[in-house]
Structure formats: structure tokens, C-alpha cells
Design an enzyme around this catalytic site. Structure first.
Site, mmCIF file in Angstrom:
data_model
loop_
_atom_site.group_PDB
_atom_site.id
_atom_site.type_symbol
_atom_site.label_atom_id
_atom_site.label_comp_id
_atom_site.label_asym_id
_atom_site.label_seq_id
_atom_site.Cartn_x
_atom_site.Cartn_y
_atom_site.Cartn_z
ATOM 1 N N GLU A 75 -16.485 -30.008 50.369
ATOM 2 C CA GLU A 75 -16.501 -29.093 49.229
ATOM 3 C C GLU A 75 -16.521 -27.635 49.692
ATOM 4 O O GLU A 75 -15.795 -26.797 49.161
ATOM 5 C CB GLU A 75 -17.735 -29.377 48.356
ATOM 6 C CG GLU A 75 -17.734 -30.766 47.720
ATOM 7 C CD GLU A 75 -18.476 -31.798 48.553
ATOM 8 O OE1 GLU A 75 -19.075 -32.713 47.972
ATOM 9 O OE2 GLU A 75 -18.435 -31.691 49.804
ATOM 10 N N ARG B 108 -10.525 -47.892 68.261
ATOM 11 C CA ARG B 108 -11.552 -47.457 69.214
ATOM 12 C C ARG B 108 -11.971 -46.014 68.924
ATOM 13 O O ARG B 108 -13.129 -45.639 69.138
ATOM 14 C CB ARG B 108 -11.033 -47.591 70.643
ATOM 15 C CG ARG B 108 -10.898 -49.035 71.100
ATOM 16 C CD ARG B 108 -10.455 -49.109 72.560
ATOM 17 N NE ARG B 108 -10.374 -50.480 73.019
ATOM 18 C CZ ARG B 108 -10.121 -50.838 74.277
ATOM 19 N NH1 ARG B 108 -9.915 -49.889 75.191
ATOM 20 N NH2 ARG B 108 -10.069 -52.121 74.625
ATOM 21 N N ASN C 83 -17.996 -63.919 70.236
ATOM 22 C CA ASN C 83 -17.549 -63.912 68.843
ATOM 23 C C ASN C 83 -18.283 -64.969 68.020
ATOM 24 O O ASN C 83 -18.698 -64.713 66.883
ATOM 25 C CB ASN C 83 -16.040 -64.140 68.772
ATOM 26 C CG ASN C 83 -15.247 -62.919 69.205
ATOM 27 O OD1 ASN C 83 -15.777 -61.821 69.315
ATOM 28 N ND2 ASN C 83 -13.958 -63.109 69.457
#
Length: 368
Positions: free
Chosen positions: A52, A184, A298
Site C-alpha cells: 500500500e 527453490r 517422503n
């Protein structure tokens, strides 16, 4: 032009802050007077002026009576910068159009309330879905205090991340690899397991021109990382954290002397407690993690419930091999009904490769 058109312009401006504003949000602002854009701005870097104030500073004429389009509710508290609501009121803005509400409890509707109390007309929720998506990392981090985790992997069309020999360079093409470098740059940290370091000796840096290197986080339960690895050798140039449960004191000292930080994390199921690690990283103001681990890490990440998004880069190749590595290994689920579910999938063509991004459906953690 309509409100939606000006908000699209503000969104494009906001994206210019990608990779630089963390842990603050990306925000864009456009100021319109008599049907003309007279000011544009975005939050360029963490600690610097908000969108802003940048937009107001760029105005080509006084903003008195103008409309401001901003992708996120203006802040109304003192942080690194003074409240943006003050700047809006001082400039004499007549109307403010907002995309997302700010989930920060220091703002959370208070910015809108202040503006309305001072006679400013406020329109909310314009392109809210797009504005919310832009700041999914910030929203998650401000609500939970833990990083937003993206599990990324590249695989062949038959679901292999490497040939049976272990060779994995390169499964995907150049366009896909360039996209990875942008990720990345975008996310604050990159995380891998020590197995990846031992197998590939990766650098885990951002090779995008003008990009920002992520903080490197290596999950190394027993501190097996070689002192000669590239991650350790470059730790003075690139911030590097070793998450360790049980390590040798002498080797820890050697790693610290090389420039690494040691983060002691409790052990769970034979590896670093990933949920606890996320809490610790959150306290370090690390708001996002790009997980570039192997199948074992994972699976552990999914089981720990820390993953919010999956990025699968799929190459039009077939590698075969019963023993060839796959993206998610571990124990696996006992039946399709027990699968980790994904939603809101979107796809993108990158050269000959396809990127599929999906959100992970949260579920109550279940020990297998």
C-alpha cells in the site's frame, strides 16, 4: 475496467515479491482515480515498505478520492513497518477493494473495521480464491506456526525416480528442471535426507539467475553426513541445518566448525521426529519447506502428517525395473481405501514433461 480487472493487476504485482517477502505475505496494490491507474506497488522484500505504501509513493497525482485495490487486508498494527491503514487514511483514499482477509490475529478484520469507522468504503472478497491461493504459505504458517511443506519429486511415467542402477540424471527435461529452480527460490527451506546426500552429493541450491538460496535442512538421525559432502563444504555460504537425534560429539563440532547448525530433534520410529522438526523450524521463522527427499523420507513425511502439497514432475519415459526406486516407499498402506488422498489437482506442461500439483487431504494421523 471492473474491480476484478484491477485486482488481477494487483495479483500480478504481488507475485513479484515471490521468494523475498517470507515470512510475510506477498501483496500487491493498485490505485485508480477517474478510471485511470495512478499508482502501483507491491511488498518487495521482508522488512521493507508494504504494498500500500509503495503504491501511494508511486502515484502520479494525489490519491485523494481514489480507489485502492489490494490483494490482502491492510495491516493495522506496528511491525517492521507502521500500519498501512494509517497511510490509506492519510492519503484520503475513498474506497478500498480487498482480495483476502488477513488471518493474522493482529489484523483479522480490524483493518477493515478501522477503515469503515473513518468513512472509507470497503469491498471485500474480490478474487478471493486467487488471492488466498497466492498466500497459502503465509496463511498456513500464521495459523499453525509450522512450515508449509511441499513434497516434490520427478519420475518416469511408470513411477520410477531412478533406473535400477540408481542413475537418476536426468529424468525430466530442461524446462521442468528450470521450474524446480524457481520453487527453490520461492520456498524458504529445502529438505532432504542423509540418504540423498550419500547417494548423490547434491548442492541443494537455487541455480535461477538472481534467485535466493533456500536454507538447507538435512534429516540425519545418526549424523552420517560426510564432512567432505558439498552441503557441508558450502555451509558457510548457504545456511545449513542438520537435524540430528543421536550424533557423535566430535563430529558435531566438526560440522559446526564447517558452518553447519546442529538441531537436536527427538527420534521417532527410527528417524528424526518430523512433526517436532517442523515445530522447531517454525520457531526459526522458516515458513515453508520444499521436500526433495527419496522414497523413505517422503513416506515418513506423509505418515507424520507434515505435507500440505505434492508436486509430481512426470517425464514421458518408461524405466522399468522391479527394484527401481519409487517416489514414496516405506511400509505403504494396506489397501487403496487407506491411501493418502489428494485434491484440487492442477496440471502444467513443461516442455515434454507434465507437472501435477495437488493438495494433501488432512487426516487424523494413524500409526502403521
Amino acid at each position: 475496467m471492473e474491480d476484478r480487472d484491477y485486482m488481477k493487476e494487483a495479483l500480478e504485482l504481488a507475485k513479484k515479491g515471490c521468494g523475498w517477502t517470507s515470512p510475510n505475505p506477498m501483496v500487491g496494490a493498485v490505485i485508480v482515480k477517474d478510471g485511470r491507474i495512478i499508482g502501483r506497488g507491491w511488498h518487495e522484500r521482508y522488512g521493507e515498505l508494504h504494498a500500500e505504501r509503495n503504491a501511494l509513493a508511486s502515484c502520479t497525482e494525489p490519491a485523494q478520492g481514489a480507489t485502492m485495490y489490494v490483494t490482502l487486508e491492510p495491516c493495522c498494527h506496528h511491525g517492521k513497518q507502521p500500519p498501512c491503514t494509517d497511510a490509506v487514511l492519510e492519503a484520503g483514499i475513498r474506497r478500498v477493494v480487498i482480495g483476502s482477509s488477513d488471518p493474522n490475529p493482529l489484523v483479522g478484520g480490524k483493518g477493515v473495521e478501522i477503515l469503515r469507522e473513518h468513512g472509507v468504503e470497503v469491498t471485500e472478497h474480490v478474487l478471493q480464491e486467487e488471492c488466498d491461493r497466492l498466500n497459502e504459505v503465509f496463511f498456513h504458517f500464521i495459523r499453525t506456526g509450522r512450515p508449509f511443506v511441499v513434497m516434490k519429486y520427478a519420475m518416469s511415467m511408470d513411477g520410477k525416480i531412478a533406473a535400477y542402477t540408481g542413475a537418476s540424471r536426468w529424468i525430466t527435461g530442461e524446462a521442468a528442471r528450470e521450474h524446480v529452480q524457481r520453487q527453490r527460490h520461492r520456498y524458504t527451506a529445502i529438505m532432504a535426507g542423509v540418504g540423498t546426500v550419500l547417494a548423490d552429493d547434491p548442492l541443494l541450491t537455487c541455480r535461477m539467475p538472481g534467485g535466493r538460496n533456500p536454507v538447507r535442512v538435512i534429516c540425519d538421525t545418526h549424523l552420517r553426513i560426510p564432512l567432505t559432502s558439498r552441503v557441508v563444504a558450502t555451509a558457510r555460504e548457504v545456511p545449513t541445518i542438520l537435524a540430528v537425534s543421536r550424533g557423535d560429539g566430535e563430529k558435531e563440532r566438526a560440522c559446526v566448525e564447517a558452518g553447519c547448525r546442529i538441531l537436536h530433534v527427538e527420534e521417532k520410529d527410527g528417524h528424526v521426529d518430523l512433526a517436532r522438526l517442523m515445530e522447531l523450524l517454525g520457531k526459526e521463522q522458516i515458513d515453508s519447506v520444499l521436500l526433495e527427499g527419496g522414497g523413505t523420507l517422503n513416506w515418513a513425511a506423509l505418515e507424520s502428517g507434515i505435507v500440505q502439497k505434492v508436486q509430481a514432475y512426470i517425464a514421458p519415459k518408461l524405466l522399468g525395473g522391479a527394484a527401481a526406486k519409487t517416489p514414496v516407499e516405506g511400509t505403504g498402506v494396506p489397501a487403496p481405501a487407506d491411501a493418502f488422498l489428494l485434491k484440487n489437482s492442477v496440471s502444467m506442461l513443461l516442455g515434454e514433461d507434465i507437472l501435477i500439483e495437488s493438495e494433501v487431504v488432512p487426516r487424523v494421523h494413524r500409526d502403521c
